[in-house]
Design an enzyme around this catalytic site. Structure first.
Site, short mmCIF file in Angstrom:
data_model
loop_
_atom_site.label_atom_id
_atom_site.label_comp_id
_atom_site.label_asym_id
_atom_site.label_seq_id
_atom_site.Cartn_x
_atom_site.Cartn_y
_atom_site.Cartn_z
N ASP A 38 23.57 26.18 21.89
CA ASP A 38 23.21 26.08 23.31
C ASP A 38 23.21 27.42 24.00
OD1 ASP A 38 26.08 26.51 24.31
OD2 ASP A 38 26.31 24.71 23.10
N ASP A 87 32.05 27.00 16.78
CA ASP A 87 31.66 25.99 17.76
C ASP A 87 30.67 25.05 17.08
OD1 ASP A 87 31.65 24.67 20.15
OD2 ASP A 87 30.24 26.02 21.14
#
Length: 431
Positions: A266, A341
């Site tokens: 993202d 992540d």
């Protein structure tokens, strides 16, 4: 074939008139047309090859109103009734009063339960389960065209009336589950421990499948644009706290440091770290489609970080993180900080060994490219996933060479729960 621009649900789309006799879809059967139209529902076209098809079947689907399912339960004294009909009759009476004529269409009896299906004036289907323990479970499915005739307020009143008629000691009515409407299939996600969460989605920004995963960006009233990967919420525009807690903003100095990010497609983690004055941030992400969509539709979170794969203080590598970690190790490249992540901690240790093995491989290989005084930072899961977190910490405690770790937590708005984060470093004797 005729092609025209259109606006649908506040989103740009390409509408194709498939009734024409020319083009690749001419002569397509009605069934395949329906399948094509369902493939990319109400989504912004993120790529020229992803086309939103408009046809009579699709239009009727999109205009369908939400069907509502009300879930009710009643706890009665099991010895108060000599036959099932003493319970069923008053329920039928109240259904006829509130919904319409009731017809019993099915009944099955056993020593443990009686199961009944009722048709209410062709508007709804009611299922009853009468348990030998005295528990009564009731589902009321209201047709979309009649959903306004039986709402949550009426359901609560119906619950009170049934509770009184059955002399139940306790009862509960759960707010309706919506299905079948244009956006209902995007409305529900789950918490880390698989509890149902409902989102106020008002339109779909993107809905595509990459070679790696199902990618959706949903616009919500409360959280802004929300990235969803394989039906798991990943990050919303409201979720700066997630990234700030992951990097421990204000507690760790990244000035002049070399940093490795694994995942985080993202772009939010890269964007926030670049504000901290690092020497170089290297990001490894396998799914280029995620980055392209987020650079366009999650810009308040990722800024301009994903606009270029290289910059004065960053580089983005599109590839598999395990492969890239092996390359870095072979080149003797070391980092001050490694961020993972990637996927959440699996909910259970036994049926998901592949996921656990992936996380362990990432962690062990990451420690192999970490400087002696460096840190490995990652996220865990929601605080309600107690066993999963305990399993993860057990793995940390059994790593060789040994490590020490700290954990903290923060409430992430779009997750609707507190999320746990870990800071891991090699023990002093093994640096």
């Amino acid at each position: 074939m005729q092609v025209a621009g259109a606006i649908r649900n506040r989103l740009p789309a390409i509408c194709i008139d498939v009734t024409s006799g020319n083009g690749p879809y001419s002569g397509t059967t009605s069934r395949s047309l329906l399948e094509i139209s369902l493939r990319y529902p109400v989504s912004e076209v993120p790529h020229p090859s992803l086309v939103y098809l408009k046809c009579g079947f699709q239009e009727s689907i999109m205009e369908t109103e939400s069907h509502s399912t009300f879930l009710l339960e009643f706890h009665t004294e099991k010895n108060n009734f000599s036959s099932p009909d003493e319970l069923i009759a008053p329920i039928k009476e109240l259904l006829e009063k509130d919904i319409g004529e009731v017809k019993e269409v099915y009944r099955r009896c056993s020593d443990e339960s009686v199961n009944v299906i009722l048709d209410c004036d062709m508007k709804s289907i009611v299922t009853l389960q009468l348990k030998s323990s005295g528990l009564v479970l009731m589902n009321i499915d209201i047709d979309g065209q009649h959903s306004s005739t039986f709402n949550q307020e009426l359901a609560k009143k119906f619950e009170r009336d049934v509770k009184g008629k059955l002399a139940a000691v306790a009862s509960k009515s759960i707010c309706p589950i919506k299905r079948g409407g244009p956006l209902d299939r995007f409305r529900y996600l789950t918490s880390s421990d698989e509890r149902l969460l409902e989102y106020d989605v008002d339109h779909v920004v993107a809905d595509v499948r990459s070679p790696f995963q199902h990618i959706q960006i949903l616009h919500t009233i409360n959280f802004g644009n929300l990235l969803v990967l394989d039906d798991l919420q990943n990050l919303a525009e409201s979720d700066l706290v997630y990234t700030e807690t992951l990097i421990q903003r204000g507690k760790i100095d990244y000035t002049g440091k070399n940093i490795l990010i694994l995942g985080a497609g993202d772009g939010a983690l890269l964007w926030e770290l670049l504000k901290e004055g690092p020497n170089m941030v290297t990001m490894v992400e396998i799914d280029e489609t995620v980055m392209k969509l987020c650079s366009q539709h999650l810009r308040s979170a990722c800024g301009s970080a994903l606009d270029s794969t290289t910059g004065p203080h960053h580089q983005i590598i599109v590839g598999d993180c395990l492969t890239e970690l092996d390359k870095l190790k072979s080149q003797s490249v070391l980092f001050d900080f490694v961020f993972s992540d990637l996927t959440d901690i699996p909910l259970s240790i036994k049926p998901q060994n592949k996921e656990w093995q992936f996380l362990l491989d990432v962690m062990e290989k990451s420690l192999g490219v970490l400087k002696p005084d460096g840190q490995f930072l990652t996220h865990g899961s929601g605080v309600s996933s107690v066993q999963s977190l305990a399993d993860f910490e057990s793995h940390l405690n059994n790593l060789e060479p040994p490590v020490e770790f700290k954990r903290c937590q923060a409430f992430v708005p779009s997750f609707m729960e507190d999320w746990v984060f870990y800071q891991v470093r090699k023990t002093p004797n093994n640096k």
